[in-house]
Motif scaffolding. Sequence first.
Motif, PDB file in Angstrom:
ATOM      1  N   GLU A  12       0.763   2.612  10.614  1.00 39.19           N
ATOM      2  CA  GLU A  12       1.017   3.268  11.891  1.00 39.19           C
ATOM      3  C   GLU A  12       1.820   2.373  12.824  1.00 39.19           C
ATOM      4  N   VAL A  13       1.497   1.073  12.831  1.00 37.94           N
ATOM      5  CA  VAL A  13       2.204   0.136  13.713  1.00 37.94           C
ATOM      6  C   VAL A  13       3.690   0.101  13.368  1.00 37.94           C
ATOM      7  N   LEU A  14       4.019   0.020  12.090  1.00 33.77           N
ATOM      8  CA  LEU A  14       5.421  -0.047  11.689  1.00 33.77           C
ATOM      9  C   LEU A  14       6.129   1.284  11.900  1.00 33.77           C
ATOM     10  N   ALA A  15       5.399   2.376  11.725  1.00 35.98           N
ATOM     11  CA  ALA A  15       6.016   3.687  11.969  1.00 35.98           C
ATOM     12  C   ALA A  15       6.348   3.868  13.441  1.00 35.98           C
ATOM     13  N   ALA A  16       5.533   3.317  14.320  1.00 38.77           N
ATOM     14  CA  ALA A  16       5.760   3.452  15.759  1.00 38.77           C
ATOM     15  C   ALA A  16       6.850   2.520  16.273  1.00 38.77           C
ATOM     16  N   ALA A  17       7.173   1.484  15.520  1.00 40.49           N
ATOM     17  CA  ALA A  17       8.060   0.428  16.017  1.00 40.49           C
ATOM     18  C   ALA A  17       9.525   0.764  15.813  1.00 40.49           C
ATOM     19  N   ASP A  18      10.351   0.309  16.735  1.00 39.54           N
ATOM     20  CA  ASP A  18      11.803   0.343  16.561  1.00 39.54           C
ATOM     21  C   ASP A  18      12.298  -0.916  15.854  1.00 39.54           C
ATOM     22  N   VAL A  19      11.541  -2.006  15.960  1.00 40.56           N
ATOM     23  CA  VAL A  19      11.927  -3.255  15.313  1.00 40.56           C
ATOM     24  C   VAL A  19      10.685  -4.116  15.143  1.00 40.56           C
ATOM     25  N   LEU A  20      10.680  -4.908  14.078  1.00 38.10           N
ATOM     26  CA  LEU A  20       9.612  -5.875  13.823  1.00 38.10           C
ATOM     27  C   LEU A  20      10.176  -7.279  13.989  1.00 38.10           C
ATOM     28  N   VAL A  21       9.587  -8.050  14.894  1.00 37.69           N
ATOM     29  CA  VAL A  21       9.948  -9.468  15.045  1.00 37.69           C
ATOM     30  C   VAL A  21       8.870 -10.272  14.336  1.00 37.69           C
ATOM     31  N   HIS A  22       9.278 -10.958  13.261  1.00 37.54           N
ATOM     32  CA  HIS A  22       8.297 -11.594  12.381  1.00 37.54           C
ATOM     33  C   HIS A  22       8.615 -13.072  12.224  1.00 37.54           C
ATOM     34  N   SER A  29       0.834  -1.195   0.000  1.00 37.55           N
ATOM     35  CA  SER A  29       0.000   0.000   0.000  1.00 37.55           C
ATOM     36  C   SER A  29       0.876   1.255   0.000  1.00 37.55           C
ATOM     37  N   ALA A  30       0.423   2.286  -0.708  1.00 38.29           N
ATOM     38  CA  ALA A  30       1.173   3.541  -0.778  1.00 38.29           C
ATOM     39  C   ALA A  30       1.306   4.188   0.594  1.00 38.29           C
ATOM     40  N   GLU A  31       0.474   3.795   1.548  1.00 39.67           N
ATOM     41  CA  GLU A  31       0.543   4.371   2.893  1.00 39.67           C
ATOM     42  C   GLU A  31       1.872   4.069   3.575  1.00 39.67           C
ATOM     43  N   PHE A  32       2.490   2.939   3.216  1.00 40.77           N
ATOM     44  CA  PHE A  32       3.762   2.585   3.850  1.00 40.77           C
ATOM     45  C   PHE A  32       4.899   3.475   3.352  1.00 40.77           C
ATOM     46  N   LEU A  33       4.717   4.104   2.214  1.00 47.49           N
ATOM     47  CA  LEU A  33       5.755   4.943   1.640  1.00 47.49           C
ATOM     48  C   LEU A  33       5.658   6.386   2.122  1.00 47.49           C
ATOM     49  N   GLU A  34       4.558   6.718   2.788  1.00 41.98           N
ATOM     50  CA  GLU A  34       4.391   8.083   3.281  1.00 41.98           C
ATOM     51  C   GLU A  34       5.221   8.281   4.557  1.00 41.98           C
ATOM     52  N   PRO A  35       5.924   9.399   4.665  1.00 39.56           N
ATOM     53  CA  PRO A  35       6.691   9.653   5.908  1.00 39.56           C
ATOM     54  C   PRO A  35       5.749   9.866   7.085  1.00 39.56           C
ATOM     55  N   ARG A  36       6.065   9.222   8.199  1.00 35.52           N
ATOM     56  CA  ARG A  36       5.220   9.311   9.393  1.00 35.52           C
ATOM     57  C   ARG A  36       6.086   9.620  10.607  1.00 35.52           C
ATOM     58  N   CYS A  37       5.502  10.331  11.542  1.00 31.44           N
ATOM     59  CA  CYS A  37       6.180  10.649  12.800  1.00 31.44           C
ATOM     60  C   CYS A  37       5.954   9.510  13.789  1.00 31.44           C
ATOM     61  N   ALA A  38       7.034   8.959  14.321  1.00 34.89           N
ATOM     62  CA  ALA A  38       6.927   7.834  15.248  1.00 34.89           C
ATOM     63  C   ALA A  38       6.154   8.223  16.501  1.00 34.89           C
ATOM     64  N   ILE A  39       6.369   9.465  16.991  1.00 34.78           N
ATOM     65  CA  ILE A  39       5.683   9.898  18.213  1.00 34.78           C
ATOM     66  C   ILE A  39       4.180   9.957  17.973  1.00 34.78           C
ATOM     67  N   GLU A  40       3.768  10.537  16.841  1.00 29.55           N
ATOM     68  CA  GLU A  40       2.340  10.638  16.537  1.00 29.55           C
ATOM     69  C   GLU A  40       1.723   9.252  16.339  1.00 29.55           C
ATOM     70  N   ALA A  41       2.467   8.349  15.711  1.00 26.57           N
ATOM     71  CA  ALA A  41       1.964   6.988  15.516  1.00 26.57           C
ATOM     72  C   ALA A  41       1.756   6.293  16.857  1.00 26.57           C
ATOM     73  N   ARG A  42       2.660   6.510  17.805  1.00 28.46           N
ATOM     74  CA  ARG A  42       2.523   5.883  19.120  1.00 28.46           C
ATOM     75  C   ARG A  42       1.331   6.463  19.880  1.00 28.46           C
ATOM     76  N   ARG A  43       1.142   7.779  19.753  1.00 32.51           N
ATOM     77  CA  ARG A  43      -0.015   8.374  20.400  1.00 32.51           C
ATOM     78  C   ARG A  43      -1.307   7.792  19.837  1.00 32.51           C
ATOM     79  N   ALA A  44      -1.369   7.640  18.505  1.00 33.49           N
ATOM     80  CA  ALA A  44      -2.580   7.123  17.876  1.00 33.49           C
ATOM     81  C   ALA A  44      -2.872   5.691  18.306  1.00 33.49           C
ATOM     82  N   LEU A  45      -1.840   4.953  18.613  1.00 36.43           N
ATOM     83  CA  LEU A  45      -2.012   3.549  19.001  1.00 36.43           C
ATOM     84  C   LEU A  45      -2.122   3.368  20.512  1.00 36.43           C
ATOM     85  N   GLY A  46      -2.018   4.461  21.269  1.00 30.87           N
ATOM     86  CA  GLY A  46      -2.107   4.362  22.725  1.00 30.87           C
ATOM     87  C   GLY A  46      -0.859   3.812  23.363  1.00 30.87           C
ATOM     88  N   LEU A  47       0.317   4.024  22.741  1.00 34.54           N
ATOM     89  CA  LEU A  47       1.587   3.532  23.272  1.00 34.54           C
ATOM     90  C   LEU A  47       2.341   4.665  23.953  1.00 34.54           C
TER      91      LEU A  47
END
Length: 660
Positions: free
Chosen positions: A289-299, A201-219
């Motif tokens: 948003e989840v990936l923007a907020a993350a420091d690492v993905l364990v998959h 999805s093109a959404e993954f290519l959009e620049p996102r702020c990690a702080i805002e992503a964490r706020r949106a997710l309640g982290l």
Amino acid sequence: MRRRHRKRSTRTEPLRALDGAQRVLILSADVGEGHAAAARALAEQIEASPGSASVTVIDGLAAMGHVLRPVVEDGYRVQLRFFPWTYTVIYWLLEHVLPVRWLAKRLLCMFGGGPLAREIARHEPDVIVSTYPAVTVVLARLRRKGIVTATTMATITDLTGLFFWAQPGIDMHLVMYGESMELVEEIAGRDSVRLVRPLISAEFLEPRCAIEARRALGLREDGRVVVVSGGGWGVGDIAGAVREFTQVRDVTGIVCLAGRNEQLAERLRRMFADEPAVHVLGFTERMPEVLAAADVLVHSTGGVTCLEARAAGTPVVSYGLPVGHARINTRAMAELDLVRLANDKRELREHVQATFAERDAQEQGSGDTEPSALEVVLSAPRRVRPIPRWRLRTAAFATQAALSLGIGAWMMSTDEVTALAQKMLGVHPLSHVVTHEREVGLIVHAPARVGEQLAGTLARQGIHVTFADDAGVPSRARIGRYNALGDELLPEVNSGALFHWVRTRSLLRSQARALGLHSRFYYLQPRGGLSVGQLVLARTADATPVKGALRISATDPLPQRTMRAGDVIVVELSGSPSSLRGLERIVSWLASERLGVEPLSLLTRSADEEVSASSSGDLASSAAPATSSASETASGTPPNGVSLKCSPSRSGASTTGTTV
């Protein structure tokens, strides 16, 4: 297992293209989230293009009929959740055993080809794109046979293990990793692949702020955030990874993705109810948003999620290696430093902490210089040339002929169905002769090099038997030497190579002529039994097999059974001194049972004479002609072979089952 409701198509209306626009049909599958995500991303690109094409996305497995869908889709899900090792075995067989792979493809085309062709015809597309390998196999076959005339394309989101992803009948393959291009061309031919930007999805290519992503997710905004994902179906050691990170002081947020595995999601929520840092999500549309907020993905499964993480600039650590193709693909990605591979929890913690240190240096996005999938889809050449019908018919005929020949050769070479063939042909192997004399027929099976010497040793003790020596067609001199000692030779066939049965008829007839047997004679069957081919060809030579009521090695312990008068005994000798002593032991054992031994021909002749004495003259005169002169019989010298004595209905010798 409760089956969740699925829609047959994301867009159910048939294609209604604008004038001059191309009609694109995308075939996806609900087998893991990656295939569906690639289909959605491509459809978004086409829909966003300014009137250049219209698109329809359908479930390719559902279009292939009601037989394949539950087998492939539900079978795969059950394997991954409950018996993952079985999928590893099946995948290994598909990758390394060519006949297994060929059979799997044939079954897919056999059951899915017709339904898929009808569904494609209903949509009348100009371009068809498959995002699932099993659908790609069937689509490629339809294209090569000329049933589908539209341009065919396939997306490849894996790095390696592409024996189903890439097919010669696909006009163009869209790959996400440049390292896989060479392998695709080896399978599908030159100029059959294009490297495109990842189908995400093109959404993954959009620049996102990690702080805002964490706020949106309640982290929490501070500290480190780790995302643990089990893919669309929630597989792997998710609970173990989450528990490991709850003990890392720097980690303030753990997002656990259970995918569509609702049972796993509920279990994780109960398990970590007392851990405020753990946030359990099921299938979510908020992955950007989840990936923007993350420091690492364990998959645990790799695939499209790794492409999304790379585009978002999130490092990936693979843990809890999955089964089958996902395991091979993950290891290949680790060798290219596209992911970090953790084999245990200790390595998992080390790799995750290493990514924390490199987080700021991680580059976001890759492959922006590559063309989009849309550009290739709308401009790909029609590379595949359908196979001419005469070649298809010739191949079908050759395949059927080869199968028939192979099955026939196996049938004739095997002894698995010999018992059935014996009943059908009315062949009763000889094991017992009905007689009132206290005698048994003794057949000694020994190497030719020791046969004559053994015959001389036995003759000096007044013992005369029938010999079989694996020497093929006997010479006149050898026959004369055995006859001079009061013994005889018996025709025989041996077990051997695959087509050993072909020479059975000619070999038996040659032996019979040398021994003076003109029709209806006995022969010794192999110790392991006759193959169907040997049985049939021997039957055409008018020969009956000798099985024996007892067949033992001379060195074996004496059997714990009582022998009867008229039994036929076959003794195997190797020629060693111990086997010679073993034969003497067997003769002594029979003597203790008040049974004498004699050649097979004398045993059958005595039975025939007893029956003839009590039968009419006409019946007695219908017996098979003798193979020896009257003077030979009077002197006690056996004939040059063993002539077959038949039942009263044919020649006067009484038979019961396998007796004469």
